[in-house]
Design an enzyme around this catalytic site. Structure first.
Site, PDB file in Angstrom:
ATOM      1  N   ARG A 526      13.229  -5.563  -5.418  1.00 17.74           N
ATOM      2  CA  ARG A 526      13.385  -6.592  -6.436  1.00 17.74           C
ATOM      3  C   ARG A 526      13.505  -7.955  -5.796  1.00 17.74           C
ATOM      4  O   ARG A 526      14.027  -8.100  -4.691  1.00 17.74           O
ATOM      5  CB  ARG A 526      14.664  -6.343  -7.246  1.00 17.74           C
ATOM      6  CG  ARG A 526      14.592  -5.130  -8.140  1.00 17.74           C
ATOM      7  CD  ARG A 526      15.881  -4.960  -8.900  1.00 17.74           C
ATOM      8  NE  ARG A 526      17.021  -5.051  -8.012  1.00 17.74           N
ATOM      9  CZ  ARG A 526      18.209  -5.494  -8.376  1.00 17.74           C
ATOM     10  NH1 ARG A 526      18.423  -5.886  -9.599  1.00 17.74           N
ATOM     11  NH2 ARG A 526      19.204  -5.538  -7.514  1.00 17.74           N
ATOM     12  N   SER A 587      18.603  -2.194   2.990  1.00 20.45           N
ATOM     13  CA  SER A 587      19.507  -1.027   2.973  1.00 20.45           C
ATOM     14  C   SER A 587      19.093   0.065   3.952  1.00 20.45           C
ATOM     15  O   SER A 587      18.826   1.201   3.571  1.00 20.45           O
ATOM     16  CB  SER A 587      19.562  -0.450   1.566  1.00 20.45           C
ATOM     17  OG  SER A 587      19.786  -1.488   0.664  1.00 20.45           O
ATOM     18  N   ASP A 641      23.109  -2.939   1.334  1.00 19.97           N
ATOM     19  CA  ASP A 641      23.421  -2.812  -0.104  1.00 19.97           C
ATOM     20  C   ASP A 641      24.896  -2.482  -0.342  1.00 19.97           C
ATOM     21  O   ASP A 641      25.473  -2.845  -1.363  1.00 19.97           O
ATOM     22  CB  ASP A 641      22.530  -1.759  -0.777  1.00 19.97           C
ATOM     23  CG  ASP A 641      22.609  -0.399  -0.088  1.00 19.97           C
ATOM     24  OD1 ASP A 641      23.148  -0.320   1.029  1.00 19.97           O
ATOM     25  OD2 ASP A 641      22.113   0.589  -0.653  1.00 19.97           O
TER      26      ASP A 641
END
Length: 898
Positions: A526, A587, A641
Site C-alpha cells: 500500500r 516487514s 510492521d
C-alpha cells in the site's frame, strides 16, 4: 329418548375432538416447555425435563465385538448378548435369557437386588460359554435418575412397585459394577446406563440412515431425540450432538393442558396413584385409555344414554375395562362383536345401539391420544429443524409400544397429524424391534466405539497439548535467547536477533504535518498519505498487487515496480509537486544501521527477489527512484510492521510499549532500556527492539515441542528449518498443520470412516480463515458440514466434531506459545525497570489475532497465568503498518526540529 341420548353421545365426542388450531397451540406450549427444560436458567422449574443421556452418536455400522445387556423389568431380569461384525450391523447374532425375580427382592435391600442381577449375568455367561475378553455391558434401568455421564447415574426415586433400601441418591452403575466384581466377572464392564426410549432409537438405523428420534407409546409415554449439544445447557459439552430424554409424560403438569382436559380426564387423574402429575401421559398412555373410556361410560349410563334398563354399577370398579379391549373394539371388522363381548363379560346387557356408541367413544379417545402424540412429535421435529438451521428436515423416527404396534388407525393419525403440524419436516416412522435389548446393546457398542476412538484421538493430539510446565519452559528459553540477542558478543549466534530499530520514542501527541507511508509486507502493498493534525489523523491509501514473477524475480524489477506505484498514487492524490517525509514499513528481517538504513537479512513470506539480501533497502528504493527520475522522495525512516503497530497504538495510548503481530507471520517488538542493548552505543533512554521472534527455535532449543506434523509442514516450506516458532503460531501454517493431522486421522480410520480422501492431499486446501470459521462458538455443525462440502469433503456429524477439536487444539497451542513469548517480554521489561508491578499496553495486529474467535482470549488468559506481576492491556491496531510508519516519520521529524 334415542334422540336425546344421541345428543349426549355427541357432546362427549365433541369434548374429545381437538381442532387443529388447538393442536397448534399445544405444539407451541410443548416447544416452550422443551426450551425451558434445556436452559440452564429455567430447567429447575421445567415440567418437560429434557434430561441429557450422554449418548453423543448413533450407530455408523462399523461397531464390532461382543456386547452384553442387562435389563431390570417389573418381575424379571433379562440378559442379552449380541455380537456385531462391523458389516453395517446387518446380521447381529443375539442370545438372551429371562430370570424371574421374587417379589421380596424388589422391596428388600439394594445390595440384594444388585447381587441378584450380577448372579443372573454370571449364569447367563456360563450358559453361553462366553469368552474371557473384555465385555462392555449396557444397563437398562427404567427409573428416574440424575445422569452425569453415560456410565454414572444416581437414582432419584423408585417407582413401579420397587422400594429397595440404600439405593436412592447412589450411583447405580457403581452398585452394579461392584456386584459384578463380587462374582469375579472382572472382564465385564458397565459402560452405559440408559432407559427404554433411547434403546428404541438405537435399534432403528435403517439402510445406513441413522434414526434420530424415538417415541415410546405404551403403558406410559416418552420421547428422545438427537439435539445439538450446545443447546443442552446442563452439560459442559458444546460440540456435536447429544440424545435428550424429554420425559414428556410430565408435560402439562403446570396447567398448560387444562383447555383440552375433559371431566373424564380429571376423574382418571384423581383416582390415579399420582394426582396432578404426568398429565400428558394420562391422556395418551395405554395404562389410562381404558380408564378414560370407563368414566365416559359411567357418565353416559347415568344420563340414560347407555344400558337403559340394566345396572351399570360394575363400571364403578377401577380397571375393569382394559386398554387392550378398547383397541379391539375400535377395529372395524370385529369391533362391534368385541364391544358386545367385553360389555357382556362385565354382566351388562348392551343393545346394538349401545355397542355402536361405545365403539364411537373408544375411537374418539384413541384418536385424541394419537393426535396428541403427533403434536408432541411435531414439536420435537420443528425444534430440530430450527436448531439445525435447515429449511427441510428429513429424519427417521423409531416408535415402540403397544398403541403404535397394535393399531393401524393410531399409526395413520400419528403420521397425518404430524405432517399437518410440522410441514417443514419429513419424518419416516419405523417400528422398533426390541429397543431395550438390541437397542441397549447398540448403545453399548456405540459407546465402546467412541471410547476406543477417543483414546486414539487423545494419543494422536497429546504432543500438541502443552502443560503449564511446558509453557514456563518456553518462556524461560525465550528470555535466554533475548539476552543472547541483546549481547554484543553473543548476538551473532542468537536465534532471536533482537534488532535495534533506532526508534527512541513513542508518539506524545504534538506531532503535526503530512507524511507519505509505504507498506510492503506481503503479496499486496500500500501507498498512503497521512495527515497528523490537532483533530486526529486523516488517511488516504491505495492497494497495489505484486505479481509472483516480480516477488521472485530481480531486486531491480521489484523496487522499480514499487516506485511506479508510488508515482501513480502521488499523481492521483495531486502530490507530485510536494516533497513529503516518507516512512517505509518493510516487514522482513533487517539489520538496522540507523533510522533510515536497514540491511535485508533474509526474505520470508514467499519473496525471493535476487540482489537484495545484504543490501540497504532504503538505498535500493532511492536507486529505483533515480532510475525512474522520481526526485521528490525523502525516506526518513524504515520500520518493521511490528514497530508500526506499536507506534499507531501509541498514538492512542501512551502506555503502549510493545508491538505484536500474529497474522500470516508473527513477530514482536518492545521498548528496551538502552543500557541493556549491547549492540548500539549509548546508555541513556530507551530504544524499540525488533525481536524477529519468528526465528526463535531455529537453533534447536524448541525441538522437544515440534511434533511430526510440524516437521512435515516445515519440510514442505521454502525455508525449511527456519522461522520455527512462526511455523507453530502464524496463520500461514496452522491450516497445514491441521491438514496433516486430518490425514493421520483418516489413516487411523478415525475420520471419514477411514475412506481415502484424495482432496486432503492438496497442500494449502485448509486456509487459516477456515479454522477461524469452524471454531466459531455457536456455529451449528451443519454449517461446518456445508463449508467442508465446498472442499469436497463429505463429513458426517461426528467428523465435524472431531475436525473442530483438531482446529481448536492447533489454535490453542499457537495462542499459548504466543503468550509464553509475551510473558518473557513483559517480565524482562518489569525487571529491567526495577518494578514490582508493570502496567503496559500491547498494540496488536494480524488477521489470526483479530479474526479468530478464541485466539485473543487464549493469549490473554495464558499471559495472566505466566506473568502474574504484569497488568497487560491489549489494543487492536488500526493500520499499524501504514499509519504507524507515518507516525515513526512524524516522531523523527518532531525530534529533528530545533
Amino acid at each position: 329418548p334415542a334422540l336425546t341420548s344421541c345428543v349426549q353421545v355427541q357432546r362427549v365426542l365433541v369434548a374429545f375432538t381437538i381442532p387443529l388450531e388447538m393442536l397448534q397451540a399445544v405444539k407451541h406450549h410443548m416447544l416452550q416447555a422443551m426450551r425451558k427444560g434445556l436452559s440452564r436458567e429455567t430447567y429447575a422449574q421445567a415440567n418437560v425435563r429434557m434430561l441429557p443421556t450422554y449418548i453423543c452418536s448413533t450407530p455408523d455400522g462399523t461397531e464390532k465385538g461382543d456386547f452384553l445387556v442387562v435389563e431390570l423389568c417389573q418381575s424379571h431380569v433379562r440378559t442379552l448378548w449380541m455380537a456385531l461384525s462391523g458389516d453395517g450391523n446387518q446380521s447381529p447374532e443375539v442370545m438372551y435369557k429371562i430370570f424371574d425375580m421374587q417379589r421380596d427382592i424388589i422391596q428388600g435391600k439394594g445390595e440384594a437386588l444388585f447381587d441378584f442381577i450380577a448372579q443372573c449375568v454370571r449364569q447367563f455367561l456360563a450358559g453361553i460359554g462366553s469368552p474371557q475378553h473384555r465385555l462392555p455391558l449396557g444397563f437398562v434401568f427404567p427409573f428416574d435418575c440424575k445422569q452425569t455421564r453415560l456410565d454414572k447415574a444416581e437414582l432419584v426415586s423408585w417407582s413401579k412397585g420397587f422400594s429397595c433400601s440404600d439405593v436412592e441418591g447412589k450411583d447405580v452403575v457403581q452398585l452394579l459394577q461392584s456386584a459384578i466384581n463380587k462374582q469375579e466377572l472382572y472382564h465385564v464392564q458397565v459402560v452405559a446406563l440408559l432407559n427404554d426410549t433411547v434403546g428404541t432409537m438405537m435399534t432403528c438405523s435403517l439402510g445406513g440412515e441413522p434414526c434420530e428420534v424415538a417415541l415410546v407409546l405404551g403403558k406410559g409415554t416418552n420421547s428422545c431425540f438427537m439435539a445439538e449439544a450446545q443447546q443442552v445447557e446442563m452439560v459442559e459439552e458444546t460440540s456435536g450432538q447429544m440424545c435428550v430424554n424429554t420425559e414428556w409424560g410430565y408435560f402439562g403438569d403446570d396447567g398448560t393442558l387444562n383447555d383440552i382436559l375433559t371431566p373424564y380426564d380429571q376423574d382418571v387423574d384423581q383416582e390415579s396413584s399420582n394426582p396432578g402429575e404426568k398429565r400428558f401421559e394420562k391422556l395418551v398412555g395405554s395404562l389410562y385409555l381404558g380408564e378414560i373410556v370407563r368414566h365416559v361410560l359411567i357418565a353416559l349410563a347415568a344420563e340414560k344414554a347407555l344400558f337403559i334398563g340394566s345396572s351399570a354399577v360394575v363400571l364403578r370398579t377401577k380397571d375393569v375395562l382394559k386398554t387392550q379391549q378398547v383397541l379391539e373394539i375400535i377395529n372395524n371388522e370385529e369391533g362391534m362383536a368385541e364391544a358386545k363381548r367385553a360389555l357382556e363379560s362385565l354382566g351388562l346387557q348392551p343393545s346394538e345401539q349401545d355397542c355402536c356408541r361405545v365403539q364411537q367413544v373408544c375411537r374418539m379417545v384413541v384418536s385424541r391420544a394419537a393426535a396428541l402424540c403427533a403434536t408432541g412429535l411435531a414439536a420435537i421435529l420443528s425444534h430440530m429443524c430450527q436448531s439445525r438451521q435447515l429449511e427441510r428436515l428429513v429424519v427417521n423416527v423409531a416408535v415402540d409400544g403397544e398403541l403404535y404396534q397394535g393399531h393401524s388407525r393410531f399409526r395413520e393419525i400419528l403420521q397425518s397429524v404430524t405432517g399437518l403440524l410440522a410441514p417443514e419436516c419429513m419424518a419416516t416412522l419405523l417400528p422398533s424391534v426390541d429397543g431395550t435389548g438390541r437397542g441397549a446393546a447398540m448403545v453399548t457398542a456405540v459407546a465402546s466405539r467412541l471410547a476406543a476412538q477417543r483414546h486414539e484421538v487423545d494419543q494422536l493430539l497429546a504432543p500438541l497439548r502443552l502443560s503449564r510446565a511446558d509453557l514456563e519452559r518456553v518462556q524461560a528459553l525465550m528470555r535466554q535467547e533475548m539476552e543472547l540477542g541483546l549481547g554484543r558478543e553473543s548476538n551473532a549466534n542468537a536465534s532471536v536477533r533482537m534488532l535495534p530499530t533506532y526508534v527512541r520514542g513513542t508518539p506524545d501527541g504534538t506531532e503535526r504535518g503530512k507524511f507519505l507511508a509505504l507498506d510492503l509486507g506481503g503479496t499486496n502493498f500500500r501507498v498512503l498519505v497521512v495527515s497528523v493534525a490537532e483533530d486526529g489523523i486523516h488517511m488516504a491509501s491505495e492497494i497495489y498487487v505484486i505479481p509472483t514473477a516480480v516477488m521472485q524475480g530481480t531486486g531491480e524489477a521489484l523496487f522499480d515496480h514499487i516506485i511506479e506505484c508510488i508515482m501513480d498514487f502521488q499523481l492521483k492524490q495531486d502530490l507530485m509537486e510536494q516533497v513529503l517525509p516518507l516512512g517505509f514499513t518493510f516487514s522482513f528481517p533487517c539489520q538496522q544501521m540507523g533510522l533510515d538504513k536497514a540491511v535485508l537479512l533474509s526474505w520470508t513470506k514467499g519473496f525471493s527477489a535476487s540482489g537484495c539480501v545484504g543490501h540497504d533497502v532504503v538505498q535500493l528504493l532511492r536507486e529505483a527512484a533515480q532510475r525512474k527520475q522520481h526526485l521528490g522522495l525523502k525516506v526518513v525512516a524504515v520500520v518493521n510492521d511490528t514497530v508500526g503497530t506499536m507506534m499507531s497504538c501509541g498514538y492512542d495510548d501512551p502506555n503502549c510499549e510493545i508491538g505484536l503481530i500474529v497474522g500470516t507471520g508473527t513477530n514482536a517488538c518492545y521498548m528496551e532500556e538502552m543500557q541493556n542493548v549491547g549492540t548500539v552505543e549509548g546508555e541513556q533512554g530507551r530504544m524499540c527492539i525488533n525481536m524477529e521472534w519468528g526465528a526463535f527455535g531455529d537453533n534447536g532449543c524448541l525441538d522437544d515441542y515440534f511434533t511430526d506434523f510440524d516437521r512435515q509442514v516445515d519440510e514442505k516450506t521454502i525455508n525449511a528449518g527456519k522461522q520455527r516458532f512462526e511455523k507453530l503460531i502464524s496463520g500461514m501454517y496452522l491450516g497445514e498443520i491441521v491438514r496433516h493431522i486430518l490425514m493421520a486421522l483418516v489413516e487411523k480410520q478415525l475420520l471419514f470412516r477411514g475412506k481415502p480422501c484424495p482432496k486432503l492431499q492438496t497442500k494449502d486446501i485448509f486456509q487459516t480463515k477456515l479454522l477461524s470459521t469452524i471454531e466459531i462458538n455457536g456455529l451449528a455443525l451443519r454449517q461446518v458440514q456445508t463449508i467442508l462440502q465446498d472442499l469436497n469433503l463429505q463429513a458426517s456429524f461426528e467428523d465435524t466434531v472431531l475436525m473442530r477439536e483438531v482446529c481448536q487444539t492447533v489454535s490453542l497451542r499457537a495462542a499459548q506459545l504466543c503468550a509464553a513469548g509475551l510473558a518473557a517480554v513483559v517480565e524482562k521489561m518489569r525487571e529491567s525497570r526495577g518494578l514490582a508491578q508493570l502496567a503496559v499496553t500491547v498494540g496488536v495486529d494480524g488477521t489470526l489475532y483479530k479474526m479468530h474467535p478464541r485466539f485473543s482470549q487464549h493469549v490473554q488468559q495464558m499471559l495472566r497465568d505466566l506473568a502474574p506481576n504484569c497488568t497487560v492491556t491489549f489494543l487492536q491496531s488500526e493500520d499499524g503498518s501504514g499509519k504507524g510508519a507515518a507516525l515513526v516519520a512524524a516522531v523523527a521529524c518532531r525530534g529533528a526540529k530545533p
